[in-house]
Structures are given as structure tokens and as C-alpha cells.
Design a protein around this motif. Structure first.
Motif, PDB file in Angstrom:
ATOM      1  N   ILE A  59       0.727  -1.119   0.069  1.00  0.00           N
ATOM      2  CA  ILE A  59       0.078   0.019  -0.029  1.00  0.00           C
ATOM      3  C   ILE A  59       0.827   1.056   0.083  1.00  0.00           C
ATOM      4  O   ILE A  59       1.984   1.318   0.758  1.00  0.00           O
ATOM      5  CB  ILE A  59      -0.932   0.018   1.295  1.00  0.00           C
ATOM      6  CG1 ILE A  59      -1.648  -1.336   1.304  1.00  0.00           C
ATOM      7  CG2 ILE A  59      -1.899   1.238   1.276  1.00  0.00           C
ATOM      8  CD1 ILE A  59      -2.642  -1.571   2.529  1.00  0.00           C
ATOM      9  N   LEU A  63      -0.819   6.293   3.097  1.00  0.00           N
ATOM     10  CA  LEU A  63      -1.938   5.566   3.436  1.00  0.00           C
ATOM     11  C   LEU A  63      -1.561   4.634   4.589  1.00  0.00           C
ATOM     12  O   LEU A  63      -2.329   4.330   5.423  1.00  0.00           O
ATOM     13  CB  LEU A  63      -2.740   4.674   2.315  1.00  0.00           C
ATOM     14  CG  LEU A  63      -4.121   4.125   2.639  1.00  0.00           C
ATOM     15  CD1 LEU A  63      -5.008   4.967   3.369  1.00  0.00           C
ATOM     16  CD2 LEU A  63      -4.617   3.484   1.265  1.00  0.00           C
ATOM     17  N   VAL A  67      -2.939   3.711   8.092  1.00  0.00           N
ATOM     18  CA  VAL A  67      -3.764   2.311   8.592  1.00  0.00           C
ATOM     19  C   VAL A  67      -3.037   1.615   9.854  1.00  0.00           C
ATOM     20  O   VAL A  67      -3.744   1.271  10.609  1.00  0.00           O
ATOM     21  CB  VAL A  67      -3.647   1.534   7.462  1.00  0.00           C
ATOM     22  CG1 VAL A  67      -4.119  -0.071   7.756  1.00  0.00           C
ATOM     23  CG2 VAL A  67      -4.900   2.095   6.312  1.00  0.00           C
ATOM     24  N   TYR A 176      -8.570  13.223   5.657  1.00  0.00           N
ATOM     25  CA  TYR A 176      -7.119  12.854   5.814  1.00  0.00           C
ATOM     26  C   TYR A 176      -6.810  11.540   5.177  1.00  0.00           C
ATOM     27  O   TYR A 176      -5.742  11.602   4.436  1.00  0.00           O
ATOM     28  CB  TYR A 176      -7.099  12.726   7.410  1.00  0.00           C
ATOM     29  CG  TYR A 176      -5.709  12.053   7.799  1.00  0.00           C
ATOM     30  CD1 TYR A 176      -4.523  12.714   7.423  1.00  0.00           C
ATOM     31  CD2 TYR A 176      -5.851  10.888   8.509  1.00  0.00           C
ATOM     32  CE1 TYR A 176      -3.286  11.899   7.680  1.00  0.00           C
ATOM     33  CE2 TYR A 176      -4.732  10.088   8.876  1.00  0.00           C
ATOM     34  CZ  TYR A 176      -3.673  10.695   8.351  1.00  0.00           C
ATOM     35  OH  TYR A 176      -2.277   9.885   8.864  1.00  0.00           O
ATOM     36  N   VAL A 177      -7.323  10.636   5.258  1.00  0.00           N
ATOM     37  CA  VAL A 177      -7.025   9.427   4.751  1.00  0.00           C
ATOM     38  C   VAL A 177      -7.021   9.514   2.986  1.00  0.00           C
ATOM     39  O   VAL A 177      -6.193   8.913   2.408  1.00  0.00           O
ATOM     40  CB  VAL A 177      -7.970   8.282   4.999  1.00  0.00           C
ATOM     41  CG1 VAL A 177      -8.005   7.166   4.351  1.00  0.00           C
ATOM     42  CG2 VAL A 177      -7.865   7.860   6.339  1.00  0.00           C
ATOM     43  N   TRP A 178      -7.958  10.221   2.493  1.00  0.00           N
ATOM     44  CA  TRP A 178      -8.242  10.589   1.051  1.00  0.00           C
ATOM     45  C   TRP A 178      -7.017  11.531   0.738  1.00  0.00           C
ATOM     46  O   TRP A 178      -6.480  10.827  -0.494  1.00  0.00           O
ATOM     47  CB  TRP A 178      -9.597  11.244   0.760  1.00  0.00           C
ATOM     48  CG  TRP A 178      -9.521  11.965  -0.513  1.00  0.00           C
ATOM     49  CD1 TRP A 178      -9.133  12.992  -0.931  1.00  0.00           C
ATOM     50  CD2 TRP A 178      -9.960  10.997  -1.636  1.00  0.00           C
ATOM     51  NE1 TRP A 178      -9.542  12.906  -2.501  1.00  0.00           N
ATOM     52  CE2 TRP A 178      -9.967  11.729  -2.796  1.00  0.00           C
ATOM     53  CE3 TRP A 178     -10.656   9.751  -1.649  1.00  0.00           C
ATOM     54  CZ2 TRP A 178     -10.604  11.304  -4.068  1.00  0.00           C
ATOM     55  CZ3 TRP A 178     -11.039   8.983  -2.923  1.00  0.00           C
ATOM     56  CH2 TRP A 178     -10.948   9.856  -3.996  1.00  0.00           C
ATOM     57  N   ARG A 179      -6.504  12.284   1.486  1.00  0.00           N
ATOM     58  CA  ARG A 179      -5.474  13.133   1.126  1.00  0.00           C
ATOM     59  C   ARG A 179      -4.000  12.133   0.969  1.00  0.00           C
ATOM     60  O   ARG A 179      -3.221  12.515   0.201  1.00  0.00           O
ATOM     61  CB  ARG A 179      -5.106  14.206   1.885  1.00  0.00           C
ATOM     62  CG  ARG A 179      -6.136  15.472   1.798  1.00  0.00           C
ATOM     63  CD  ARG A 179      -5.668  15.995   0.433  1.00  0.00           C
ATOM     64  NE  ARG A 179      -6.489  17.391   0.364  1.00  0.00           N
ATOM     65  CZ  ARG A 179      -7.034  17.753  -0.918  1.00  0.00           C
ATOM     66  NH1 ARG A 179      -7.016  16.928  -2.039  1.00  0.00           N
ATOM     67  NH2 ARG A 179      -7.664  18.981  -1.060  1.00  0.00           N
ATOM     68  N   ARG A 181      -3.625   8.850   0.599  1.00  0.00           N
ATOM     69  CA  ARG A 181      -3.676   7.427   0.082  1.00  0.00           C
ATOM     70  C   ARG A 181      -2.767   7.584  -0.912  1.00  0.00           C
ATOM     71  O   ARG A 181      -2.333   6.414  -1.194  1.00  0.00           O
ATOM     72  CB  ARG A 181      -5.134   7.447  -0.730  1.00  0.00           C
ATOM     73  CG  ARG A 181      -5.363   8.141  -1.852  1.00  0.00           C
ATOM     74  CD  ARG A 181      -6.908   8.147  -2.165  1.00  0.00           C
ATOM     75  NE  ARG A 181      -7.099   8.907  -3.707  1.00  0.00           N
ATOM     76  CZ  ARG A 181      -7.234  10.067  -3.715  1.00  0.00           C
ATOM     77  NH1 ARG A 181      -6.720  11.192  -2.817  1.00  0.00           N
ATOM     78  NH2 ARG A 181      -7.372  10.668  -5.036  1.00  0.00           N
ATOM     79  N   ASN A 182      -2.289   8.295  -1.665  1.00  0.00           N
ATOM     80  CA  ASN A 182      -1.491   8.376  -2.692  1.00  0.00           C
ATOM     81  C   ASN A 182      -0.042   9.261  -2.379  1.00  0.00           C
ATOM     82  O   ASN A 182       0.622   9.307  -3.478  1.00  0.00           O
ATOM     83  CB  ASN A 182      -1.676   9.057  -4.227  1.00  0.00           C
ATOM     84  CG  ASN A 182      -2.883   8.046  -4.665  1.00  0.00           C
ATOM     85  OD1 ASN A 182      -2.768   6.912  -4.591  1.00  0.00           O
ATOM     86  ND2 ASN A 182      -3.744   8.682  -5.137  1.00  0.00           N
ATOM     87  N   SER A 284      -0.148  10.340  13.068  1.00  0.00           N
ATOM     88  CA  SER A 284      -1.065   9.580  12.547  1.00  0.00           C
ATOM     89  C   SER A 284      -1.845   8.859  13.735  1.00  0.00           C
ATOM     90  O   SER A 284      -3.211   8.947  13.738  1.00  0.00           O
ATOM     91  CB  SER A 284      -0.834   8.477  11.527  1.00  0.00           C
ATOM     92  OG  SER A 284      -0.005   8.893  10.376  1.00  0.00           O
TER      93      SER A 284
END
Length: 433
Positions: A59, A63, A67, A176-179, A181-182, A284
Motif C-alpha cells: 500500500i 496510507l 492504517v 485525511y485518509v483521502w489526502r 492515500r497516494n 497519525s
């Protein structure tokens, strides 16, 4: 692989006394119960961390660090949500309302006051670097922590945490997770090597790796669900049995046990020459606890009560929450230059030591406790305010990063708050394993 299997076996054996007590219903004493169920939760946390650690290579790094932080603090969620659920069953005047708030504020302050400085101290001890430097993309994490911390003052003004707050805080966490993720992987020569025991699983095929991850997570979650309630009750009973304020045990000792696996993962990052990743993992961790954990408390309380109910913050808990929010702002202010130096770490650790010490000194004096919480919060806010004024341009750039997801040049101009001598590669030891 053999070493990893031995560690898994040790962790599983550590859970057996708790599972035996849970199955038979036998409770020898609050102290033994706390030790047995606390050990089980700790062991389960390590199983979770190893599973999350193995998934890292599959991953994107931004991200996976989010996680890992979320998965490894499941023990903390389980204990705190139980207190909130019990508060809903027993009603607004129950002590469990105080326990739920105490566990949440203690866990959050433990991260900033103890875990963040620990990353810096270990980095300095290991390689004599005077600061942990972050990458420009890590401004995303700092920015979202700032958003969550500012919203905390809305909760403080209302003196309660409601389901509406859950919606807002969950939205912040989702954004936050969306930002992240990559977010790209850091330019670290050791990034292809996993930092901890679960590196052995990388020798397996992807299918077997995912099977191992699923097994570790499933076993750990089962142990945590079985142990959370008796551990939470044992902490209350242990405090009464030894004559120590159970509020303080729940606020400081319980989070220390439940946070240990997450902190251990971050320590492994530092020892593997990935100090920045270790600090980001702790940041995080703070983000998900300062959003999801806080927001889920009224949900758990509402389930217990059988109706939508907010978690009230009385005079004591309001000031505890105020201090927690103020500490968060100071931590963010110290990170505006994308680094945490020795003096910054000493400041956070020193103030944390003062607040814990005063909590025990005034444990039987509610009025003085509330007064010390208030003036300590203003000390944090005063220091944070000065740093925000000094770094105003960076603060604006941080806000821009949250909105666009792209780090601003104003956050990466190389300015440093703590002098760091040139790295002497000959002094850097090989990656600890």
C-alpha cells in the motif's frame, strides 16, 4: 521466519491466562485481573502491529502509516468505548462518564507528551541527530491534526461531545485518509526493508502474506474484544484495592498498556533508520484518536443508553479536554518547520511530566486539580501562540496544503529551528534488527 513464529507463539501464550479467566468467569483479584487482561491486550496489539507492518509493502506509504496507526490503537478504542458504553447504561451521573473522558484525554496527551519526544531521543541516541526531519508531503498530516485540534475548541465551548461531533470528526479523518492515500514513499535507502519481526513474512507469496495478515488481525481482534471489558473493570477495582485514585490509573496506566504496541512499531521505524516514518506514525496515531476515538464516544454511550445522548464534560473533564487541545496546538506549532528537534522534544516531555506529577500530587484535591489543568493549558496555548506568530507564513502554507493536498514551497525552504551537525556516515550503524 523461525524467530517471527517464536514471537507469535509467545504473544499467543501471553493471551491464554486472560482467555482462561474470561471463559471460566473466575476473577482472583482486581490486580491479577488487570495484569492478565492487560497482558492479553498488549500481546494482541503486537499481533495487530505485525499484521499491519506486513501490509506496508502493498500500500502507498502515506496510507499505510495511517492504517498502521489506526489498527495498532484498536486496544485503546476497545477499552475507552467500553467505558462510554457503560456510562450510557448507568446514566449521566455515573463515574463511567469520567472514566471514558479520562481514558481518551490521557491517551491523546500520552502520545504528544511521551511518544513524540521518544522518537527524537531515540534518533539522537542512535545517530546523534538533533532532530527528526519530515518530508514536505508530511505537511498533510500536520495540517489535518491542526484542523482536528481547532475543532476541539468547538467541543470545549459546548461542554459535550455529541453525535454531530462524530460526523464532523469522522469527516476530518476521512478527508485525511483521502489526502494521504497516494503520498509517495520517502527517499530512504532502507525503505524496502521492513523494520520489525514481520519482515520474515515478506519471503512468502502475496497470497500467503494476506492469509497471515488476516489470521493475525482476526486472532488479535478476538482477544481484544474478550479482554476489553474485564480489563477496564479491573483497572477500576485495582485502584480501589490499592487505595490509589482509579481515575488516574484509567487516565495514565491503561493508555500506556494499550498504546505500547503502536509506540513499539514507531520505535522499530527509528531503529531501522526511518525516524521520520516513526514520528509520522505517532502523528497519525494522534490524528485518528483525536478524531475517531473522540467522535465515537457519544456513539458508544448512545448504544448503552438506548437513545442518542452526548457525552457531557463537567468542570474537571472540560479542563482535561482544554489541556489536551492546548497540548495538541503546541505540538503542531513545534512541527511547523517539518522537524521536531531536541529542545522541542524536551519541552513537550517536560510539560507532560509536570502535568502528570501535579495530577498525582493533587489527586485528592479536585479544586486545585482543576486550577492546575487550567493554567497548564494556558501555558501550552501561550507557547503555541508565540510560535504561530513567528511562523505565520508557514501556518498559511499548512492551511493551503490541507486544501490542495500539495505541499507549499514555504514549508520546504530548509529553515531549521535546531542546529544539526553534518551527518557523519561512518558513525551511522547498520539497521537494527
Amino acid at each position: 521466519m523461525k524467530r517471527f513464529l517464536i514471537l507469535v507463539a509467545v504473544a499467543v501464550m501471553a493471551t491464554l491466562p486472560a482467555l482462561l479467566l474470561r471463559t471460566t468467569g473466575w476473577r482472583p483479584s482486581p490486580l491479577l485481573d488487570a495484569a492478565a487482561f492487560g497482558s492479553a491486550i498488549l500481546a494482541a496489539g503486537f499481533l495487530l502491529s505485525w499484521g499491519a507492518e506486513t501490509a506496508e509493502q502493498h500500500i502507498a506509504q502515506g496510507l499505510i502509516l495511517a492504517v498502521v496507526a489506526l489498527v495498532t490503537v484498536l486496544p485503546e478504542y476497545a477499552v475507552d468505548l467500553y467505558y462510554a458504553y457503560k456510562a450510557g447504561i448507568e446514566g449521566p451521573g455515573s463515574q463511567y462518564v469520567h472514566y471514558a473522558a479520562a481514558n481518551m484525554t490521557g491517551a491523546n496527551r500520552l502520545l504528544v507528551g511521551l511518544a513524540w519526544p521518544l522518537m527524537v531521543f531515540l534518533h539522537w541516541t542512535k545517530d546523534r541527530h538533533r532532530a527528526v526531519d519530515l518530508a514536505p508531503v508530511n505537511a498533510v498530516e500536520i495540517g489535518f491534526l491542526l484542523v482536528a485540534s481547532l475543532y476541539a475548541f468547538v467541543i470545549l465551548f459546548k461542554r459535550s461531545i455529541s453525535v454531530v461531533d462524530f460526523v464532523v470528526l469522522a469527516g476530518i479523518f476521512a478527508a485525511y485518509v483521502w489526502r494521504v492515500r497516494n503520498l509517495p514513499k520517502s527517499d530512504n535507502p532502507d525503505e524496502t526493508e521492513e523494520p520489525g519481526p514481520a519482515a520474515a513474512l515478506n519471503t512468502l507469496s502475496p497470497g500467503r502474506q494476506w492469509a497471515a495478515i488476516g489470521t493475525l488481525v482476526a486472532v488479535a481482534c478476538g482477544v481484544i474484544l474478550a479482554s476489553a471489558e474485564p480489563f477496564a473493570e479491573a483497572m477500576v477495582g485495582a485502584g480501589r484495592a490499592i487505595g490509589l485514585n482509579e481515575f488516574l490509573l484509567i487516565q495514565w496506566l491503561a493508555p500506556l498498556a494499550s498504546e505500547a504496541p503502536a509506540i513499539s512499531v514507531a520505535v522499530l521505524f527509528v531503529l531501522a533508520n526511518r525516524a521520520g516514518d516513526g514520528l509520522i506514525a505517532m502523528i497519525s496515531d494522534k490524528i485518528n484518536q483525536w478524531t475517531l476515538l473522540v467522535g465515537m464516544l457519544p456513539l458508544a454511550l448512545s448504544v448503552g443508553a438506548g437513545a442518542m445522548s452526548p457525552l457531557p464534560l463537567d468542570a474537571r473533564q472540560g479542563e482535561e479536554f482544554f489541556l489536551t487541545a492546548a497540548q495538541s496546538l503546541l505540538g503542531i506549532a513545534l512541527l511547523l518547520r517539518l522537524r521536531l528537534g531536541l529542545w522541542s522534544a524536551l519541552t513537550l516531555a517536560g510539560l507532560f511530566a509536570v502535568q502528570v506529577g501535579l495530577a498525582f500530587v493533587y489527586r485528592n484535591d479536585e479544586a486545585r486539580t482543576i486550577a492546575t489543568l487550567t493554567w497548564l493549558a494556558w501555558v501550552y496555548l501561550g507557547l503555541a501562540g508565540v510560535l504561530f506568530l513567528i511562523n505565520g507564513r508557514r501556518l498559511v502554507a499548512l492551511a493551503r496544503t490541507v486544501l490542495t493536498g500539495q505541499p507549499s514551497e514555504d514549508l520546504s525552504d530548509g529553515t531549521r529551528t535546531d542546529p544539526e551537525p553534518p551527518a557523519d556516515e561512518s558513525r551511522v550503524p547498520s539497521t537494527a534488527r
